[in-house]
Design a protein around this motif. Structure first.
Motif, PDB file in Angstrom:
ATOM      1  N   TRP A  44      10.836 -11.586   8.713  1.00 63.42           N
ATOM      2  CA  TRP A  44      10.061 -10.371   8.953  1.00 63.42           C
ATOM      3  C   TRP A  44       8.975 -10.303   7.899  1.00 63.42           C
ATOM      4  O   TRP A  44       9.069 -10.973   6.855  1.00 63.42           O
ATOM      5  CB  TRP A  44      10.946  -9.108   8.914  1.00 63.42           C
ATOM      6  CG  TRP A  44      11.673  -8.920   7.604  1.00 63.42           C
ATOM      7  CD1 TRP A  44      12.905  -9.402   7.284  1.00 63.42           C
ATOM      8  CD2 TRP A  44      11.187  -8.218   6.450  1.00 63.42           C
ATOM      9  NE1 TRP A  44      13.233  -9.060   6.002  1.00 63.42           N
ATOM     10  CE2 TRP A  44      12.192  -8.319   5.461  1.00 63.42           C
ATOM     11  CE3 TRP A  44      10.019  -7.524   6.145  1.00 63.42           C
ATOM     12  CZ2 TRP A  44      12.058  -7.748   4.198  1.00 63.42           C
ATOM     13  CZ3 TRP A  44       9.888  -6.951   4.892  1.00 63.42           C
ATOM     14  CH2 TRP A  44      10.909  -7.077   3.933  1.00 63.42           C
ATOM     15  N   GLY A  45       7.960  -9.504   8.128  1.00 59.38           N
ATOM     16  CA  GLY A  45       6.900  -9.385   7.131  1.00 59.38           C
ATOM     17  C   GLY A  45       5.894  -8.320   7.526  1.00 59.38           C
ATOM     18  O   GLY A  45       5.839  -7.885   8.677  1.00 59.38           O
ATOM     19  N   PHE A  46       5.138  -7.901   6.523  1.00 57.54           N
ATOM     20  CA  PHE A  46       4.088  -6.907   6.745  1.00 57.54           C
ATOM     21  C   PHE A  46       2.754  -7.480   6.269  1.00 57.54           C
ATOM     22  O   PHE A  46       2.702  -8.259   5.300  1.00 57.54           O
ATOM     23  CB  PHE A  46       4.392  -5.613   5.976  1.00 57.54           C
ATOM     24  CG  PHE A  46       5.475  -4.781   6.622  1.00 57.54           C
ATOM     25  CD1 PHE A  46       5.160  -3.772   7.517  1.00 57.54           C
ATOM     26  CD2 PHE A  46       6.817  -5.041   6.344  1.00 57.54           C
ATOM     27  CE1 PHE A  46       6.153  -3.014   8.118  1.00 57.54           C
ATOM     28  CE2 PHE A  46       7.808  -4.294   6.944  1.00 57.54           C
ATOM     29  CZ  PHE A  46       7.488  -3.279   7.831  1.00 57.54           C
ATOM     30  N   CYS A  47       1.692  -7.063   6.930  1.00 53.67           N
ATOM     31  CA  CYS A  47       0.351  -7.481   6.562  1.00 53.67           C
ATOM     32  C   CYS A  47      -0.417  -6.222   6.144  1.00 53.67           C
ATOM     33  O   CYS A  47      -0.351  -5.199   6.835  1.00 53.67           O
ATOM     34  CB  CYS A  47      -0.356  -8.120   7.750  1.00 53.67           C
ATOM     35  SG  CYS A  47       0.532  -9.554   8.393  1.00 53.67           S
ATOM     36  N   LEU A  48      -1.102  -6.287   5.027  1.00 58.53           N
ATOM     37  CA  LEU A  48      -1.831  -5.106   4.586  1.00 58.53           C
ATOM     38  C   LEU A  48      -3.130  -5.484   3.904  1.00 58.53           C
ATOM     39  O   LEU A  48      -3.389  -6.660   3.645  1.00 58.53           O
ATOM     40  CB  LEU A  48      -0.965  -4.213   3.698  1.00 58.53           C
ATOM     41  CG  LEU A  48      -0.412  -4.743   2.379  1.00 58.53           C
ATOM     42  CD1 LEU A  48       0.050  -3.564   1.531  1.00 58.53           C
ATOM     43  CD2 LEU A  48       0.775  -5.657   2.620  1.00 58.53           C
ATOM     44  N   ARG A  49      -3.937  -4.453   3.678  1.00 61.12           N
ATOM     45  CA  ARG A  49      -5.201  -4.663   2.969  1.00 61.12           C
ATOM     46  C   ARG A  49      -4.879  -5.017   1.522  1.00 61.12           C
ATOM     47  O   ARG A  49      -4.037  -4.371   0.893  1.00 61.12           O
ATOM     48  CB  ARG A  49      -6.055  -3.394   3.039  1.00 61.12           C
ATOM     49  CG  ARG A  49      -6.489  -3.050   4.449  1.00 61.12           C
ATOM     50  CD  ARG A  49      -7.243  -1.734   4.512  1.00 61.12           C
ATOM     51  NE  ARG A  49      -7.579  -1.416   5.897  1.00 61.12           N
ATOM     52  CZ  ARG A  49      -6.773  -0.761   6.744  1.00 61.12           C
ATOM     53  NH1 ARG A  49      -5.585  -0.332   6.317  1.00 61.12           N
ATOM     54  NH2 ARG A  49      -7.135  -0.535   7.992  1.00 61.12           N
ATOM     55  N   HIS A  50      -5.577  -6.020   1.020  1.00 60.68           N
ATOM     56  CA  HIS A  50      -5.283  -6.481  -0.339  1.00 60.68           C
ATOM     57  C   HIS A  50      -5.464  -5.352  -1.352  1.00 60.68           C
ATOM     58  O   HIS A  50      -4.723  -5.266  -2.327  1.00 60.68           O
ATOM     59  CB  HIS A  50      -6.181  -7.666  -0.697  1.00 60.68           C
ATOM     60  CG  HIS A  50      -5.748  -8.378  -1.947  1.00 60.68           C
ATOM     61  ND1 HIS A  50      -4.610  -9.158  -1.998  1.00 60.68           N
ATOM     62  CD2 HIS A  50      -6.277  -8.393  -3.200  1.00 60.68           C
ATOM     63  CE1 HIS A  50      -4.460  -9.642  -3.219  1.00 60.68           C
ATOM     64  NE2 HIS A  50      -5.459  -9.191  -3.966  1.00 60.68           N
ATOM     65  N   ARG A  51      -6.453  -4.477  -1.086  1.00 61.88           N
ATOM     66  CA  ARG A  51      -6.670  -3.391  -2.050  1.00 61.88           C
ATOM     67  C   ARG A  51      -5.481  -2.432  -2.101  1.00 61.88           C
ATOM     68  O   ARG A  51      -5.246  -1.794  -3.117  1.00 61.88           O
ATOM     69  CB  ARG A  51      -7.970  -2.635  -1.744  1.00 61.88           C
ATOM     70  CG  ARG A  51      -8.000  -1.891  -0.432  1.00 61.88           C
ATOM     71  CD  ARG A  51      -9.253  -1.021  -0.345  1.00 61.88           C
ATOM     72  NE  ARG A  51      -9.583  -0.659   1.017  1.00 61.88           N
ATOM     73  CZ  ARG A  51      -8.979   0.298   1.723  1.00 61.88           C
ATOM     74  NH1 ARG A  51      -7.984   0.993   1.186  1.00 61.88           N
ATOM     75  NH2 ARG A  51      -9.332   0.548   2.958  1.00 61.88           N
ATOM     76  N   ASP A  52      -4.687  -2.349  -1.028  1.00 58.25           N
ATOM     77  CA  ASP A  52      -3.510  -1.472  -1.033  1.00 58.25           C
ATOM     78  C   ASP A  52      -2.338  -2.096  -1.786  1.00 58.25           C
ATOM     79  O   ASP A  52      -1.373  -1.400  -2.122  1.00 58.25           O
ATOM     80  CB  ASP A  52      -3.085  -1.138   0.401  1.00 58.25           C
ATOM     81  CG  ASP A  52      -4.101  -0.248   1.093  1.00 58.25           C
ATOM     82  OD1 ASP A  52      -4.893   0.402   0.371  1.00 58.25           O
ATOM     83  OD2 ASP A  52      -4.122  -0.210   2.332  1.00 58.25           O
TER      84      ASP A  52
END
Ligand code: ZN
Length: 470
Positions: free
Chosen positions: A139-147
């Protein structure tokens, strides 16, 4: 079909057709698609609203050549929260936030353990990456690097409320029957979530192309397939293997709304008729498209052109896959694809169809010297074409029609343009000076054709197939 096919030339904002295709892209864009699951079904039902589409289900566990249909994945909720309930990332905000095919999880982790499951794009700190894990359970999440900078020590509550269960893979197929059994195959992948260019643009252009194909009689039968990438096209190939010898031409449609020039990717040999047709169409002004050679990387041409099938299928595209900065990120959004470019892509597809339909090989029935055209009423301005052009096209067509040379080859050699040569051939055929030669597989394909494998007993088909005639 008479004349050029561009009935709705795109104006600056893509015209009515461009706006309609873009609106359809916007409708498909928010759906969370993957290689299986309800997102694909919802997508296909929207396409079914526009064109008659048979929707097929292939059960989990079905062996498909060297592959197997995986468990069906569906997602309800997914988020990461800190101990105060503050949300670090929430699937509800953007469906790229979750790695596609994430297995269900409910856990409390510290920041270091969580970090191993987070994906960002440091070079584009405001973009969310698109990641999948179809065949290895994680499983995994993708997010904005700034977050990511906001990540404290934790602990964090991780929730992935997904299911991976027996179900099926879904694909859709629209068949527009022509007057012959020869087929043209059109393929668009339908497995990506909120990515506008890759490939809601391809699905939307293919849908509008299918609508147009169905609007008037055709010589070829057109099969427009919307299937999840790789495993979906392999399912289609397996179920249609006995029909593949009818496929005369094919196109994979993908990445059709971005700013790159229209691009045609050749078949492996680069010598199929579709290669000649697409090269000709993309060179017609004002398109200024480009032609690139085959490589075994890309979309479903990988499967359709694999040596065991060797179908004459090229790809119409704009950016080469991976060749635009926004590729596989949240920046591949509705602003990246414009009505104008979608309309231009559709128009190029229509023109390719126009040439496919009109091309052919003929035999001159009066080859000893020039036949007397005047005696047959073939001189003069008929059909609105310049008399000189019409006469030259007839002379060229008579001169080169020994059954081997196609009208497109004559158009290229003479520089007269395809429409003039095609119309000349029709006039000459009506005057009984030319006869069409039955379409044969190209020499190249005939030379590479393998002996047919012995027919195996067909495995029992256990899948459900739902059919809707609109
Ligand atoms: Zn992709």
């Amino acid at each position: 079909m008479e004349g050029a096919v561009v009935s709705e030339a795109p104006d600056r904002d893509g015209g009515r057709v461009g706006r309609a295709i873009h609106a359809f892209v916007a409708e498909l864009y928010p759906i969370c698609r993957s290689i299986t699951g309800d997102g694909v079904r919802r997508t296909l039902r929207l396409i079914q609203r526009e064109v008659p589409l048979a929707i097929h289900e292939v059960p989990t566990g079905t062996r498909v050549f060297d592959w197997e249909v995986p468990p069906e994945w569906n997602i309800r909720r997914a988020s990461v929260r800190d101990r105060h309930g503050r949300v670090l990332v929430d699937f509800a905000d953007h469906n790229l936030h979750l790695v596609s095919y994430s297995e269900p999880v409910r856990a409390t982790l510290d920041a270091d353990d969580l970090r191993a499951h987070l994906h960002t794009l440091p070079d584009h700190p405001d973009w969310i990456p698109y990641r999948t894990s179809y065949y290895s359970r994680t499983w995994g999440f993708c997010l904005r690097h700034r977050d990511l900078g906001a990540l404290a020590d934790g602990p964090y509550d991780v929730l992935v409320d997904s299911s991976l269960a027996r179900g099926s893979l879904t694909y859709g197929e629209a068949v527009i029957t022509g007057t012959t059994r020869d087929e043209v195959l059109l393929f668009a992948h339908c497995c990506h979530p909120s990515l506008a260019n890759d490939n809601t643009s391809g699905m939307a252009v293919a849908t509008w192309l299918a609508r147009w194909l169905a609007s008037e009689p055709r010589r070829f039968t057109y099969r427009v397939v919307f299937a999840p990438g790789t495993i979906g096209s392999l399912c289609w190939l397996q179920r249609n293997e006995r029909r593949l010898s009818r496929v005369r031409h094919g196109l994979v449609l993908a990445l059709l709304g971005d700013p790159s020039a229209l691009t045609y990717k050749q078949t492996p040999s680069g010598r199929a008729e579709i290669d000649d047709i697409a090269r000709y169409v993309l060179a017609e002004p004002p398109r200024a498209g480009r032609v690139i050679p085959f490589e075994p990387y890309g979309y479903d041409e990988r499967q359709l052109c694999s040596p065991g099938f060797d179908l004459p299928v090229g790809r119409l595209t704009r950016a080469v896959n991976g060749g635009y900065p926004e590729y596989h990120s949240s920046a591949d959004d509705l602003a990246l694809v414009t009505p104008e470019r979608l309309a231009q892509s559709l128009e190029a597809c229509r023109r390719i169809v126009d040439v496919i339909e009109g091309n052919g090989r003929y035999r001159n029935l009066s080859p000893k010297g020039e036949p007397r055209l005047g005696a047959r009423g073939l001189y003069g301005s008929v059909g609105g074409r310049e008399p000189k052009t019409r006469e030259r096209a007839m002379l060229w067509t008579l001169s080169r029609s020994m059954g081997e040379t196609s009208l497109l080859d004559i158009a290229v050699q003479s520089g007269l343009g395809f429409d003039a040569v095609r119309d000349a051939a029709r006039d000459l055929e009506r005057a009984r000076l030319l006869r069409a030669v039955a379409a044969a597989p190209s020499a190249e394909r005939a030379a590479t054709r393998r002996p047919r494998p012995a027919r195996r007993p067909r495995s029992r088909r256990t899948s459900r197939t739902t059919r809707s005639a609109r």
